[in-house]
Design a protein around this motif. Structure first.
Motif, PDB file in Angstrom:
ATOM      1  N   ILE A 113       0.772  -1.183   0.035  1.00 29.52           N
ATOM      2  CA  ILE A 113      -0.137  -0.029   0.008  1.00 29.52           C
ATOM      3  C   ILE A 113       0.776   1.131   0.087  1.00 29.52           C
ATOM      4  CG2 ILE A 113      -1.412   1.414   1.537  1.00 29.52           C
ATOM      5  CD1 ILE A 113      -2.916  -1.091   2.295  1.00 29.52           C
ATOM      6  N   LEU A 114       1.897   1.205   0.893  1.00 27.92           N
ATOM      7  CA  LEU A 114       2.668   2.699   1.068  1.00 27.92           C
ATOM      8  C   LEU A 114       3.427   2.788  -0.181  1.00 27.92           C
ATOM      9  CD1 LEU A 114       2.268   3.632   3.725  1.00 27.92           C
ATOM     10  CD2 LEU A 114       4.621   3.009   4.403  1.00 27.92           C
ATOM     11  N   ARG A 121       1.351   4.120  -2.845  1.00 31.58           N
ATOM     12  CA  ARG A 121       1.089   5.701  -2.636  1.00 31.58           C
ATOM     13  C   ARG A 121       2.082   6.476  -3.316  1.00 31.58           C
ATOM     14  NH1 ARG A 121      -1.658   5.886   3.415  1.00 31.58           N
ATOM     15  NH2 ARG A 121      -1.797   8.011   2.764  1.00 31.58           N
ATOM     16  N   HIS A 147      -6.745   5.137  -2.883  1.00 30.75           N
ATOM     17  CA  HIS A 147      -6.586   6.279  -1.476  1.00 30.75           C
ATOM     18  C   HIS A 147      -6.087   7.499  -2.010  1.00 30.75           C
ATOM     19  CE1 HIS A 147      -6.942   7.519   2.451  1.00 30.75           C
ATOM     20  NE2 HIS A 147      -5.560   7.615   2.516  1.00 30.75           N
ATOM     21  N   ARG A 167      -3.440  -2.560   8.693  1.00 34.61           N
ATOM     22  CA  ARG A 167      -2.926  -1.577   7.719  1.00 34.61           C
ATOM     23  C   ARG A 167      -3.876  -1.132   6.661  1.00 34.61           C
ATOM     24  NH1 ARG A 167      -1.686  -6.676   5.782  1.00 34.61           N
ATOM     25  NH2 ARG A 167      -1.830  -7.013   3.586  1.00 34.61           N
ATOM     26  N   VAL A 198      -6.626   3.636   5.018  1.00 29.35           N
ATOM     27  CA  VAL A 198      -7.075   3.951   3.642  1.00 29.35           C
ATOM     28  C   VAL A 198      -8.349   3.519   3.009  1.00 29.35           C
ATOM     29  CG1 VAL A 198      -4.591   3.898   2.773  1.00 29.35           C
ATOM     30  CG2 VAL A 198      -5.868   1.759   2.692  1.00 29.35           C
ATOM     31  N   THR A 199      -9.102   3.365   4.304  1.00 24.54           N
ATOM     32  CA  THR A 199     -10.551   3.196   3.978  1.00 24.54           C
ATOM     33  C   THR A 199     -10.925   4.548   3.795  1.00 24.54           C
ATOM     34  OG1 THR A 199     -10.943   3.380   6.401  1.00 24.54           O
ATOM     35  CG2 THR A 199     -11.043   1.109   5.540  1.00 24.54           C
TER      36      THR A 199
END
Lengths: 344, 344
Positions: free
Chosen positions: A230-231, A234, A263, B285, B289-290
DNA sequence: CTGAAAGCGCTTACAG
DNA sequence: CTGAAAGCGCTTACAG
């Protein structure tokens, strides 16, 4: 009862009035023992509460019924699903499974060598690439002791001939890209795993082929490393949004990154899919509850896990067909709401 | 070289011109061997490529250096994080870990009994409750062979005296509920795990206490089973939205359910937090980001994992303080954007 | 169909 | 400091 020491095969033999060989046979080849004896022995087993010492059995038999799976990250829902399939099949075949997480638990080549040579495991499932030297250990080892089967991805050129089961990643990536193209997108970027990782190589290749075939350019910086996290995604997404040629669509090499990507786009005040469309890969269970629900390539994760385990089991049993190359499993493009039609 | 058979301790002894006992000592108690001999032996080990047969060692020593962790679901990001901590500590202590997933891999009591009695594992970490009978097996077994330590939750009354490490779930749940109350909410519902599951009992209790203290009623149907899954939570949420007294806030016993809950509310055309506020539990984690980012209770998952493993290791080594009760680890309310202030 | 015996590869008192 | 020997609990030819 036997609170000081568990009953051993000797205790059973004594109680049943037979030899330990007969007790052993009763457990392993009951058909080789007369019914009368068998009954006596079974009673003795019951009365002593006997259960064979697995350690002694493993030692004697020379194998452990433990297999090891090497995977990038236990935390990834996709790999969890694969693991689930592996475990179902492992259980059916009488194996326990140990796993090594390459992301957080750097297994050194030494560790690997030690495990192989010290008989701790009967086989290996590779869901992630290990170090080049590790690959070498495996490939040179291949004829000898421990069978290896590969799941999900082409792990390394040296290992290309190993048995494996996976979807056709190249086709799947083409399909994803073509879908974006069919919706009118021309500026399509891709967030991949690290360049060093072979995990998403085929997906990147499929994307390139589809773009080329459609005569669409891939600008410098459009193929970007998102670290499969995820990071990482981003950061990659931020770069993409600041790109001189901002893409109108992003193909993410896995859903985990797609989640981070969506996101970040929304955090920047843009719309998904209004401003940027997203396609993911894997169809993890979160994919349908992202906002918007994610269009993605669905892999039959559990089925892959099961097949890979059964395959390994056949390799361990040295069945001849087991060593034959890859086994391809079907994928599917799941269309939800993260891609918008673009009229240019 | 030794492509037909691995070198054994005998080969080393022969080559070094010493007894096998000396070779064994060199590996296990090098300080008990003269330097001269040690050098000879080390050379012989190197030249034969010897590595001890772990199977034989385990058998002889009577333990495997394998520990088992029982957890509800490998797929849950929270438990993955705990597992990560466990593995870090396990590696440091020289243990391999096997895991059993109670959700998908129903371990029968028989399986459990067999594992315990057949010496396959040196210890157990319980991250989920197993069957009542299983608990009984464990608690009756406790003084004997296999140490057990419990992580994260009160697993069962019978097991209350076992060593454990977890946050103060009751306080954490109170805090979450009080936060909602402080924001002006009066109609607060809770989505829990199954009633049978002890996993979220303390959280439910904390919620009840906080509500009572604030003199706020809990309507029938406001405490509802969400099965700890996305799907279960979606169904539960639908019921809550149709409730005669529709809550203005929902406290979810884990983030996984909060994700399903948010999705379902938005799918019904309502706003989060505008119409309904949400608080989760775990801080996985995905929580940040929801959409909107989730307000939740953060547990130090990895730390719990590490501590629980070190604890188990001490139990296995039979260090006396290891059996002392629970070890409480700090939690934290992380405020993001899923709760709105309510002016009534 | 059954038993006596060898042996899997180590570790560890015991004696020297 | 070192070696000879027993033994951990099984399995498996071998002989009967």
């Amino acid at each position: 009862m036997n609170n000081v020491r568990d009953a051993s095969i000797k205790d059973v033999a004594r109680l049943a009035g037979v030899s330990i060989a007969t007790v052993s046979r009763c457990m392993n080849f009951p058909e080789k023992v007369s019914e009368k004896t068998r009954l006596k022995v079974q009673a003795a087993i019951y009365n002593t509460g006997y259960s064979p010492n697995t350690l002694a059995q493993s030692f004697r038999r020379g194998h452990t019924n433990i297999i090891m799976v090497v995977l990038p990250s236990v935390g990834d829902p996709f790999f969890s699903a694969v693991m689930r399939g592996i475990r179902v099949a492992a259980r059916a075949k009488g194996y326990s499974v140990i796993f090594e997480d390459t992301q957080f638990n750097k297994m050194t080549d030494d560790d690997l060598g030690t495990m192989l040579v010290s008989n701790q495991i009967d086989g290996i499932i590779l869901l992630a690439s290990i170090s080049p030297f590790g690959n070498e250990i495996l490939s040179s080892n291949s004829k000898r002791s421990v069978p290896v089967v590969i799941g999900c991805e082409t792990v390394s050129p040296e290992l290309a001939d190993f048995p494996s089961v996976h979807i056709d990643n190249i086709s799947a990536a083409k399909e994803a890209t073509n879908y974006l193209i069919s919706q009118g997108h021309e500026r399509i970027a891709m967030i991949c795993g690290q360049a060093s990782s072979l995990l998403t190589k085929d997906r990147e290749y499929g994307y390139r082929v589809a773009m080329k075939k459609a005569k669409l350019p891939i600008e410098d910086g459009w193929i970007i490393d998102g670290d499969l996290t995820i990071l990482g995604a981003r950061t990659a997404t931020r770069n993409l949004m600041n790109h001189v040629y901002r893409p109108t669509a992003i193909f993410c090499a896995n859903d985990e990154m797609a989640i981070g990507c969506i996101h970040e786009i929304k955090a920047a005040g843009l719309q998904v899919p209004g401003d940027i469309s997203i396609v993911g890969f894997d169809d993890i269970r979160y994919a349908e509850v992202t906002a918007p629900p994610l269009t993605t390539i669905s892999q039959p994760a559990e089925e892959i896990g099961e097949r890979v385990m059964y395959r390994l089991s056949r390799c361990i049993d040295a069945e001849d067909d087991a060593t034959l190359g890859p086994e391809i499993v079907p994928h599917k493009l799941v269309i939800r709401q993260s891609v918008a039609k673009r009229v240019s």
